[in-house]
Design an enzyme around this catalytic site. Structure first.
Site, PDB file in Angstrom:
ATOM      1  N   GLN A   9     -35.644  17.053-101.673  1.00  0.00           N
ATOM      2  CA  GLN A   9     -35.397  16.287-102.900  1.00  0.00           C
ATOM      3  C   GLN A   9     -35.110  14.813-102.627  1.00  0.00           C
ATOM      4  O   GLN A   9     -34.809  14.065-103.556  1.00  0.00           O
ATOM      5  CB  GLN A   9     -34.276  16.922-103.718  1.00  0.00           C
ATOM      6  N   GLN A  56     -31.148  16.873-114.469  1.00  0.00           N
ATOM      7  CA  GLN A  56     -31.255  18.020-113.555  1.00  0.00           C
ATOM      8  C   GLN A  56     -30.905  19.314-114.269  1.00  0.00           C
ATOM      9  O   GLN A  56     -31.610  20.330-114.136  1.00  0.00           O
ATOM     10  CB  GLN A  56     -30.334  17.792-112.357  1.00  0.00           C
ATOM     11  N   MET A  58     -17.065  10.994-110.890  1.00  0.00           N
ATOM     12  CA  MET A  58     -16.941  11.389-109.481  1.00  0.00           C
ATOM     13  C   MET A  58     -18.306  11.700-108.917  1.00  0.00           C
ATOM     14  O   MET A  58     -19.158  12.284-109.586  1.00  0.00           O
ATOM     15  CB  MET A  58     -16.031  12.602-109.357  1.00  0.00           C
ATOM     16  N   SER A 115     -20.265  12.224-104.748  1.00  0.00           N
ATOM     17  CA  SER A 115     -20.147  12.123-103.283  1.00  0.00           C
ATOM     18  C   SER A 115     -20.556  10.732-102.818  1.00  0.00           C
ATOM     19  O   SER A 115     -20.025  10.209-101.842  1.00  0.00           O
ATOM     20  CB  SER A 115     -21.038  13.163-102.610  1.00  0.00           C
ATOM     21  N   LEU A 156     -17.346  17.650-100.994  1.00  0.00           N
ATOM     22  CA  LEU A 156     -16.864  18.139-102.288  1.00  0.00           C
ATOM     23  C   LEU A 156     -15.735  17.278-102.860  1.00  0.00           C
ATOM     24  O   LEU A 156     -14.907  16.748-102.121  1.00  0.00           O
ATOM     25  CB  LEU A 156     -16.378  19.588-102.130  1.00  0.00           C
ATOM     26  N   HIS A 159     -16.962  18.921-108.300  1.00  0.00           N
ATOM     27  CA  HIS A 159     -17.427  20.218-107.786  1.00  0.00           C
ATOM     28  C   HIS A 159     -16.364  21.288-108.032  1.00  0.00           C
ATOM     29  O   HIS A 159     -16.676  22.413-108.431  1.00  0.00           O
ATOM     30  CB  HIS A 159     -17.677  20.137-106.276  1.00  0.00           C
ATOM     31  N   LYS A 211     -23.107  15.545-115.182  1.00  0.00           N
ATOM     32  CA  LYS A 211     -23.326  14.211-114.613  1.00  0.00           C
ATOM     33  C   LYS A 211     -24.808  14.057-114.273  1.00  0.00           C
ATOM     34  O   LYS A 211     -25.403  13.018-114.485  1.00  0.00           O
ATOM     35  CB  LYS A 211     -22.475  13.999-113.364  1.00  0.00           C
TER      36      LYS A 211
HETATM   37  N1  LIG Z   1     -18.267  14.114-111.566  1.00  0.00           N
HETATM   38  C1  LIG Z   1     -18.814  15.304-111.736  1.00  0.00           C
HETATM   39  N2  LIG Z   1     -18.438  16.095-112.755  1.00  0.00           N
HETATM   40  C2  LIG Z   1     -19.010  17.306-112.944  1.00  0.00           C
HETATM   41  N3  LIG Z   1     -19.951  17.810-112.141  1.00  0.00           N
HETATM   42  C3  LIG Z   1     -20.351  17.077-111.108  1.00  0.00           C
HETATM   43  C4  LIG Z   1     -19.809  15.786-110.843  1.00  0.00           C
HETATM   44  N4  LIG Z   1     -20.411  15.285-109.742  1.00  0.00           N
HETATM   45  C5  LIG Z   1     -21.297  16.220-109.337  1.00  0.00           C
HETATM   46  N5  LIG Z   1     -21.261  17.287-110.151  1.00  0.00           N
HETATM   47  C6  LIG Z   1     -22.109  18.470-110.072  1.00  0.00           C
HETATM   48  O1  LIG Z   1     -21.941  19.117-108.842  1.00  0.00           O
HETATM   49  C7  LIG Z   1     -23.156  19.736-108.463  1.00  0.00           C
HETATM   50  C8  LIG Z   1     -23.493  19.322-107.064  1.00  0.00           C
HETATM   51  O2  LIG Z   1     -23.752  17.927-107.065  1.00  0.00           O
HETATM   52  P1  LIG Z   1     -23.840  17.054-105.758  1.00  0.00           P
HETATM   53  O3  LIG Z   1     -23.426  17.855-104.590  1.00  0.00           O
HETATM   54  O4  LIG Z   1     -25.114  16.329-105.747  1.00  0.00           O
HETATM   55  O5  LIG Z   1     -22.641  16.047-105.993  1.00  0.00           O
HETATM   56  P2  LIG Z   1     -22.640  14.585-106.441  1.00  0.00           P
HETATM   57  O6  LIG Z   1     -21.265  14.121-106.319  1.00  0.00           O
HETATM   58  O7  LIG Z   1     -23.373  14.507-107.733  1.00  0.00           O
HETATM   59  O8  LIG Z   1     -23.444  13.890-105.329  1.00  0.00           O
HETATM   60  P3  LIG Z   1     -24.361  12.647-105.464  1.00  0.00           P
HETATM   61  O9  LIG Z   1     -23.531  11.575-104.921  1.00  0.00           O
HETATM   62  O10 LIG Z   1     -25.485  13.143-104.640  1.00  0.00           O
HETATM   63  O11 LIG Z   1     -24.760  12.426-106.889  1.00  0.00           O
HETATM   64  C9  LIG Z   1     -24.212  19.293-109.477  1.00  0.00           C
HETATM   65  O12 LIG Z   1     -24.372  20.310-110.446  1.00  0.00           O
HETATM   66  C10 LIG Z   1     -23.560  18.066-110.085  1.00  0.00           C
HETATM   67  O13 LIG Z   1     -23.994  17.805-111.409  1.00  0.00           O
HETATM   68  C1  LIG Z   2     -28.489  21.230-107.432  1.00  0.00           C
HETATM   69  C2  LIG Z   2     -28.537  20.675-106.015  1.00  0.00           C
HETATM   70  C3  LIG Z   2     -27.417  21.305-105.187  1.00  0.00           C
HETATM   71  C4  LIG Z   2     -29.868  21.082-105.398  1.00  0.00           C
HETATM   72  O1  LIG Z   2     -29.970  20.613-104.089  1.00  0.00           O
HETATM   73  C5  LIG Z   2     -28.424  19.148-106.013  1.00  0.00           C
HETATM   74  O2  LIG Z   2     -29.492  18.560-106.653  1.00  0.00           O
HETATM   75  C6  LIG Z   2     -27.113  18.653-106.516  1.00  0.00           C
HETATM   76  O3  LIG Z   2     -26.186  18.626-105.708  1.00  0.00           O
HETATM   77  O4  LIG Z   2     -26.995  18.289-107.700  1.00  0.00           O
HETATM   78  N1  BAL Z   3     -26.792  15.072-107.478  1.00  0.00           N
HETATM   79  C1  BAL Z   3     -28.235  15.161-107.349  1.00  0.00           C
HETATM   80  C2  BAL Z   3     -28.620  15.207-105.938  1.00  0.00           C
HETATM   81  C3  BAL Z   3     -29.351  14.008-105.473  1.00  0.00           C
HETATM   82  O1  BAL Z   3     -29.006  12.887-105.876  1.00  0.00           O
HETATM   83  O2  BAL Z   3     -30.297  14.163-104.703  1.00  0.00           O
END
Ligand SMILES: Nc1ncnc2c1ncn2[C@@H]1O[C@H](COP(=O)(O)OP(=O)(O)OP(=O)(O)O)[C@@H](O)[C@H]1O
Ligand SMILES: CC(C)(CO)[C@@H](O)C(=O)[O-]
Ligand code: BAL
Length: 283
Positions: free
Chosen positions: A61, A153, A184, A186, A33, A37, A149
């Site tokens: 996915q 989706q 941002m 992960s 996180l 998040h 972001k």
């Molecule tokens: N920078 C951000 N600003 C706002 N919402 C975010 C951001 N990054 C992720 N989210 C949202 O958090 C939720 C969970 O996303 P996830 O756990 O895949 O994180 P992520 O940082 O997007 O990871 P990844 O590196 O897989 O893209 C999703 O709804 C995603 O759109």
């Molecule tokens: C919505 C979600 C948690 C479903 O696995 C994923 O796609 C993500 O982190 O954006």
């Molecule tokens: N943030 C979307 C999750 C994925 O890349 O699989």
């Protein structure tokens, strides 16, 4: 804060919350996180009595050559972020509880999943919609929050919820960025120091196109040229897609307007990053 690891435990908890007349928000995540998040969680807490955050790296996915195994996982770290963002329950199920032996049901949204990430990650959105439908059935939230972001989706999940008459509000939240503009994610944890600098080409390209739009430019080919030139200046950046689409239908267009989405997926070394903006919206 409670951590619930079973589907049946989560359903029982949510049933009791609903029976007592309280409301539930859900923030679905794959963990590791960050402040993006946390912003969803803070808003979720504001909107409901009980805030649930799910943490589940959803195998369905990820494509066979993608980073499912490497995806960063750290529940202890996540616990701290969740507590300070006001989470009441972390739902962290196992894959075998979510997809038990004999599992064979998938949710599929059609047109909206064809372009962009749907084209470059075959099967990805079917995995996302399936797991999100399951999470909504398990947690039974009144509102579920998703980040813009992952723009496509969010559009796909909104469509699924409407098409399947799901009794839940789907809320889209603004992109949270680092001070220098990087969205941002992960997956930013994968970037080495030089790659971290290179990764700025995504937000730089979006900012430049938005500035052109504000100055009156409406030609998608000219705006696209700018985006491609800025990303092209970074030798370590390989474009997966750079696309201008209608922000509602995700259809292509030649003339930009306030609803036009610029969507980017760019590989920086081995790390695939996404970012986007809607031309008429403030970031
Ligand atoms: N920078 C951000 N600003 C706002 N919402 C975010 C951001 N990054 C992720 N989210 C949202 O958090 C939720 C969970 O996303 P996830 O756990 O895949 O994180 P992520 O940082 O997007 O990871 P990844 O590196 O897989 O893209 C999703 O709804 C995603 O759109
Ligand atoms: C919505 C979600 C948690 C479903 O696995 C994923 O796609 C993500 O982190 O954006
Ligand atoms: N943030 C979307 C999750 C994925 O890349 O699989």
């Amino acid at each position: 804060m409670r951590i619930i690891n079973t589907v049946s435990g989560m359903q029982a908890f949510s049933r009791d919350v609903r029976k007592s007349g309280k409301t539930i928000s859900l923030v679905p995540t794959m963990g590791y996180l960050h402040e993006g998040h946390a912003s969803l969680m803070v808003e979720g807490k504001r909107r409901s009595d009980i805030l649930v955050a799910s943490i589940f790296v959803n195998p369905t996915q990820f494509g066979p050559t993608e980073d499912f195994n490497a995806y960063p996982r750290d529940l202890e770290r996540d616990r701290k972020v969740a507590v300070s963002a006001g989470v009441d329950v972390i739902f962290a199920p196992t894959a075998s509880d979510m997809y038990p032996h004999g599992y064979q049901t998938y949710v599929n949204v059609e047109q909206l999943t064809l372009p962009l990430c749907g084209a470059s990650r075959p099967g990805h959105f079917q995995g996302v919609t399936t797991v999100v439908a399951k999470l909504l059935n398990i947690v039974m939230p009144h509102v579920a929050l998703f980040g813009k972001k992952d723009f496509q989706q969010l559009a796909v999940i909104r469509r699924m919820a409407a098409d399947l008459n799901m009794d839940v509000e789907i809320l889209g939240m603004p992109i949270v960025r680092e001070a220098d503009g990087l969205a941002m994610s992960s997956r930013n944890a994968y970037l080495g120091p030089e790659e971290r600098k290179d990764a700025l080409c995504l937000s730089r390209a979006l900012d430049a196109a938005r500035a052109m739009y504000r100055n009156g430019e409406r030609s998608v080919p000219l705006l696209m040229e700018k985006v491609l030139r800025i990303i092209g200046e970074v030798p370590g950046a390989v474009i997966d897609y750079a696309d201008f689409r209608d922000g509602e239908t995700l259809e292509t267009l030649e003339t930009a307007n306030g609803q036009t989405l610029i969507a980017l997926a760019v590989k920086i070394g081995k790390t695939r990053l996404i970012d986007n903006c809607v031309l008429g919206e403030e970031q």
